[in-house]
Design a protein around this motif. Structure first.
Motif, short mmCIF file in Angstrom:
data_model
loop_
_atom_site.label_atom_id
_atom_site.label_comp_id
_atom_site.label_asym_id
_atom_site.label_seq_id
_atom_site.Cartn_x
_atom_site.Cartn_y
_atom_site.Cartn_z
N HIS A 43 0.76 -1.16 0.03
CA HIS A 43 0.09 0.15 0.23
C HIS A 43 0.87 1.30 0.20
CE1 HIS A 43 -3.35 2.73 0.48
NE2 HIS A 43 -2.57 3.05 1.73
N ILE A 44 1.91 1.43 0.74
CA ILE A 44 2.79 2.42 0.94
C ILE A 44 3.61 2.71 -0.63
CG2 ILE A 44 5.11 3.39 1.80
CD1 ILE A 44 4.10 1.65 4.59
N LEU A 45 3.86 1.57 -1.20
CA LEU A 45 4.55 1.66 -2.48
C LEU A 45 3.64 2.15 -3.58
CD1 LEU A 45 6.56 -1.72 -2.56
CD2 LEU A 45 7.37 0.82 -2.28
N SER A 46 2.08 1.68 -3.31
CA SER A 46 1.45 2.16 -4.18
C SER A 46 1.03 3.76 -4.23
CB SER A 46 -0.20 1.60 -3.97
OG SER A 46 -0.71 1.88 -2.82
N LEU A 47 1.29 4.42 -3.06
CA LEU A 47 1.01 5.84 -2.86
C LEU A 47 2.25 6.86 -3.14
CD1 LEU A 47 -0.37 5.63 0.93
CD2 LEU A 47 -1.68 5.93 -1.33
N LEU A 48 3.44 6.09 -3.30
CA LEU A 48 4.63 6.82 -3.73
C LEU A 48 4.96 6.84 -5.08
CD1 LEU A 48 7.17 4.89 -1.32
CD2 LEU A 48 6.40 7.43 -0.97
N PRO A 49 5.47 8.07 -5.50
CA PRO A 49 5.64 8.17 -6.78
C PRO A 49 6.66 7.03 -7.44
CG PRO A 49 6.69 9.92 -5.83
CD PRO A 49 5.91 9.12 -5.01
N GLU A 50 6.58 6.68 -8.57
CA GLU A 50 7.71 5.33 -9.13
C GLU A 50 9.21 6.09 -8.77
OE1 GLU A 50 8.57 2.89 -12.99
OE2 GLU A 50 6.61 3.76 -12.75
N ILE A 51 9.87 5.19 -8.23
CA ILE A 51 11.19 5.33 -7.70
C ILE A 51 12.03 4.77 -8.83
CG2 ILE A 51 13.13 4.76 -5.98
CD1 ILE A 51 10.59 4.50 -3.85
N GLU A 52 12.80 5.63 -9.43
CA GLU A 52 13.75 5.17 -10.63
C GLU A 52 15.24 4.60 -9.86
OE1 GLU A 52 13.03 5.32 -13.63
OE2 GLU A 52 10.89 6.31 -13.13
N PRO A 53 15.85 3.80 -10.62
CA PRO A 53 17.08 3.35 -10.41
C PRO A 53 18.20 4.16 -9.83
CG PRO A 53 16.27 2.01 -11.95
CD PRO A 53 15.19 3.20 -12.07
N ASP A 54 18.28 5.55 -10.58
CA ASP A 54 19.11 6.33 -10.22
C ASP A 54 18.98 7.39 -8.89
OD1 ASP A 54 17.26 7.80 -11.53
OD2 ASP A 54 18.56 9.24 -12.80
N GLN A 55 17.91 7.11 -8.57
CA GLN A 55 17.55 8.12 -7.27
C GLN A 55 17.92 7.67 -5.98
OE1 GLN A 55 13.30 7.97 -7.93
NE2 GLN A 55 13.53 10.10 -8.63
N VAL A 56 18.02 8.74 -5.02
CA VAL A 56 18.31 8.40 -3.60
C VAL A 56 17.07 8.83 -3.07
CG1 VAL A 56 19.79 9.05 -1.63
CG2 VAL A 56 20.68 9.03 -4.04
N VAL A 57 16.84 7.65 -1.95
CA VAL A 57 15.57 7.82 -1.16
C VAL A 57 15.93 7.88 0.47
CG1 VAL A 57 13.49 6.61 -0.43
CG2 VAL A 57 14.36 6.67 -2.80
N MET A 58 15.38 8.73 1.19
CA MET A 58 15.60 8.56 2.48
C MET A 58 14.39 7.95 3.36
SD MET A 58 16.41 11.57 5.24
CE MET A 58 18.25 11.94 4.81
N HIS A 59 14.81 7.23 4.24
CA HIS A 59 13.38 6.77 5.09
C HIS A 59 13.69 6.84 6.58
CE1 HIS A 59 11.10 3.09 6.49
NE2 HIS A 59 10.55 3.87 6.63
N VAL A 60 12.95 7.76 7.08
CA VAL A 60 13.17 8.17 8.39
C VAL A 60 12.25 7.56 9.46
CG1 VAL A 60 13.13 10.25 9.94
CG2 VAL A 60 13.93 10.56 7.71
N GLY A 61 12.70 7.06 10.34
CA GLY A 61 11.99 6.00 11.31
C GLY A 61 11.88 4.92 10.63
N GLY A 62 13.06 4.30 10.10
CA GLY A 62 13.00 3.20 9.31
C GLY A 62 12.50 1.71 10.14
N GLY A 63 12.45 1.67 11.37
CA GLY A 63 12.08 0.72 12.39
C GLY A 63 12.99 -0.66 11.91
N SER A 64 12.17 -1.75 11.68
CA SER A 64 13.29 -2.86 11.52
C SER A 64 14.05 -2.78 10.36
CB SER A 64 12.18 -4.06 11.48
OG SER A 64 11.68 -4.05 10.20
N GLY A 65 13.79 -2.03 9.51
CA GLY A 65 14.49 -2.00 8.19
C GLY A 65 13.95 -2.78 7.05
N TYR A 66 13.08 -3.26 7.35
CA TYR A 66 12.10 -3.90 6.12
C TYR A 66 11.62 -3.30 4.91
CZ TYR A 66 8.29 -6.64 4.08
OH TYR A 66 7.28 -7.54 3.18
N LEU A 67 11.12 -2.08 5.33
CA LEU A 67 10.67 -1.15 4.01
C LEU A 67 12.02 -0.62 3.25
CD1 LEU A 67 8.78 0.26 2.33
CD2 LEU A 67 8.53 2.05 4.10
N ALA A 68 12.63 -0.38 4.16
CA ALA A 68 14.16 0.16 3.66
C ALA A 68 14.99 -0.89 2.70
CB ALA A 68 15.19 0.49 4.68
#
Length: 100
Positions: A43-68
């Motif tokens: 569901h989270i991925l469906s809400l995000l714009p498409e992430i391209e292979p050349d992009q840098v993403v920051m995940h704050v409050g990463g918890g277990s690291g699963y989503l990262a």
């Protein structure tokens, strides 16, 4: 709801949620508080714009690291921040080697 794009589904399927919980945590009462269910990540991925292979993403409050770890299959680099030691994965702030 927007559909999850194919690369995101592939990244989600390539990451085992079980790698982010210890054996004793894999009980039916798991709440998914810091380890989101696969459906939640989808569901989270469906809400995000498409992430391209050349992009840098920051995940704050990463918890277990699963989503990262899922995001690492989509982006060139993922910056993962979690300040609470008790919420970090078993490896501290480091993802299991196969996702790093």
């Amino acid at each position: 709801m927007k559909r999850v794009y194919p690369r995101a589904l592939e990244a989600l399927r390539s990451v085992s949620r079980h790698d982010f919980v210890s054996g004793s945590d894999l009980v039916p009462s798991i709440t998914g508080h810091s380890i989101p269910r696969e459906e939640t990540v989808s569901h989270i991925l469906s809400l995000l714009p498409e992430i391209e292979p050349d992009q840098v993403v920051m995940h704050v409050g990463g918890g277990s690291g699963y989503l990262a770890a899922v995001l690492s299959g989509l982006a060139h680099r993922v910056i993962y921040l979690e300040k609470r030691r008790c919420r970090r994965g078993r490896q501290g702030a480091i993802l299991p080697a196969r996702y790093a």
